[in-house]
Enzyme design. Sequence first.
Site, PDB file in Angstrom:
ATOM      1  N   GLY A   1      -0.902   6.066  -6.894  1.00 35.27           N
ATOM      2  CA  GLY A   1      -1.768   5.062  -7.530  1.00 35.27           C
ATOM      3  C   GLY A   1      -2.887   4.588  -6.629  1.00 35.27           C
TER       4      GLY A   1
ATOM      5  N   HIS B   1       3.754   7.453  -1.137  1.00 31.87           N
ATOM      6  CA  HIS B   1       3.512   6.422  -2.162  1.00 31.87           C
ATOM      7  C   HIS B   1       2.005   6.155  -2.330  1.00 31.87           C
ATOM      8  CE1 HIS B   1       5.508   2.785  -4.318  1.00 31.87           C
ATOM      9  NE2 HIS B   1       4.350   3.099  -4.904  1.00 31.87           N
TER      10      HIS B   1
ATOM     11  N   GLU C   1      11.748   3.317   1.560  1.00 32.32           N
ATOM     12  CA  GLU C   1      10.335   3.398   1.963  1.00 32.32           C
ATOM     13  C   GLU C   1      10.059   2.349   3.027  1.00 32.32           C
ATOM     14  OE1 GLU C   1       7.503   3.316  -1.247  1.00 32.32           O
ATOM     15  OE2 GLU C   1       8.627   4.749  -2.437  1.00 32.32           O
TER      16      GLU C   1
HETATM   17  O1  LIG Z   1       3.158  -0.029  -8.731  1.00 40.57           O
HETATM   18  C1  LIG Z   1       2.108   0.559  -8.516  1.00 40.57           C
HETATM   19  O2  LIG Z   1       1.057   0.327  -9.128  1.00 40.57           O
HETATM   20  C2  LIG Z   1       2.085   1.619  -7.496  1.00 40.57           C
HETATM   21  O3  LIG Z   1       3.317   1.726  -6.870  1.00 40.57           O
HETATM   22  C3  LIG Z   1       1.031   1.367  -6.484  1.00 40.57           C
HETATM   23  O4  LIG Z   1       1.316   0.179  -5.916  1.00 40.57           O
HETATM   24  P1  LIG Z   1       0.804  -0.087  -4.433  1.00 40.57           P
HETATM   25  O5  LIG Z   1      -0.672  -0.108  -4.530  1.00 40.57           O
HETATM   26  O6  LIG Z   1       1.429  -1.349  -4.074  1.00 40.57           O
HETATM   27  O7  LIG Z   1       1.262   1.080  -3.638  1.00 40.57           O
END
Ligand SMILES: O=C(O)[C@H](O)COP(=O)(O)O
Length: 307
Positions: free
Chosen positions: A283, A280, A259
């Site tokens: 979240g 990604h 990534e």
């Molecule tokens: O670990 C997490 O909570 C998710 O991968 C989201 O993380 P990030 O907000 O760093 O993308």
Amino acid sequence: MILITEFMDEDAVASLKSAVPAEYQPDLADRQGEIPGMMAGVQALIVRNRTQVTEDLLAAAADLKVVGRLGVGLDNIDLAACKAKGVEVIPATGANNLSVAEYVITNALVLLRGAYQANARMLAGEWPRMDCAGREVHGKTLGLIGFGAIAQETAKLAQSLGMQICATDPYVLADSPAWTGVMRTDLSGVLRAADVISLHVPLVDATRHMVNAQTLAAMKPGAVLINAARGGVVDEDALVAALREGKIAGAALDVFETEPLTAEAAAKFEGLGNLILTPHIAGVTEESNVRVSTMIAEMVLERLNKS
Ligand SMILES: O=C(O)[C@H](O)COP(=O)(O)O
């Protein structure tokens, strides 16, 4: 002094700045090499998943007391080195559960329905009705590999759509109320039973390439895979082969072995049908960004106030 190396909700940044001097450089993770040189006087470092909190970075961080993680995965942070230096690591536990759970459910619906990738054919004048007549999630089984808080939230949403749930997680005790209405099984039980498999494990040695040629072969024909956990949990080459050979019916990948996904790393996914790629963001929603950022701002300030 607080150093923030990735994006954070602006109001939360403002609340930090009103309490303590803070440097907000949301693109700093792209210039990882500059971070050690900026650590003098930094008591709190706030990161997402791209900043690598390594032993080298920590060696340059004589004043560091706390690392705030705007998320929950901790594989970008050398936890042993933090512990050895007495640096506390604070994840945003719980703050993005719902956004990941909604992401998984959306993908379960889209992958089974198989109706949403017809634009190119329709714009070319086709009317591919039967190719777009997919399946319902109602009555299907969702298999959760890892059954922590995010998976449990996902299970609730899936149950409200009439799905059955099976799950495996050696860390959730057999008598936990979380198992109510959920079939508790092992990995092979999930692979055998599930129409939709979703991964909810951290990336550690024991989970690296946990989904591989062998586990993919053990999935039900017609099953689909969703990975919003960590890229290294899935052997991408094995997944591509399983999709090409039609051993499984689709996949949604939010996370990757490399990534950001470069054009070179993405080439292997070229031409695969029923494959959803997202950068990604499972979240990350507008709402979860506020929750995650507010939680970390408050907890980091509380930690600094204690010292
Ligand atoms: O670990 C997490 O909570 C998710 O991968 C989201 O993380 P990030 O907000 O760093 O993308």
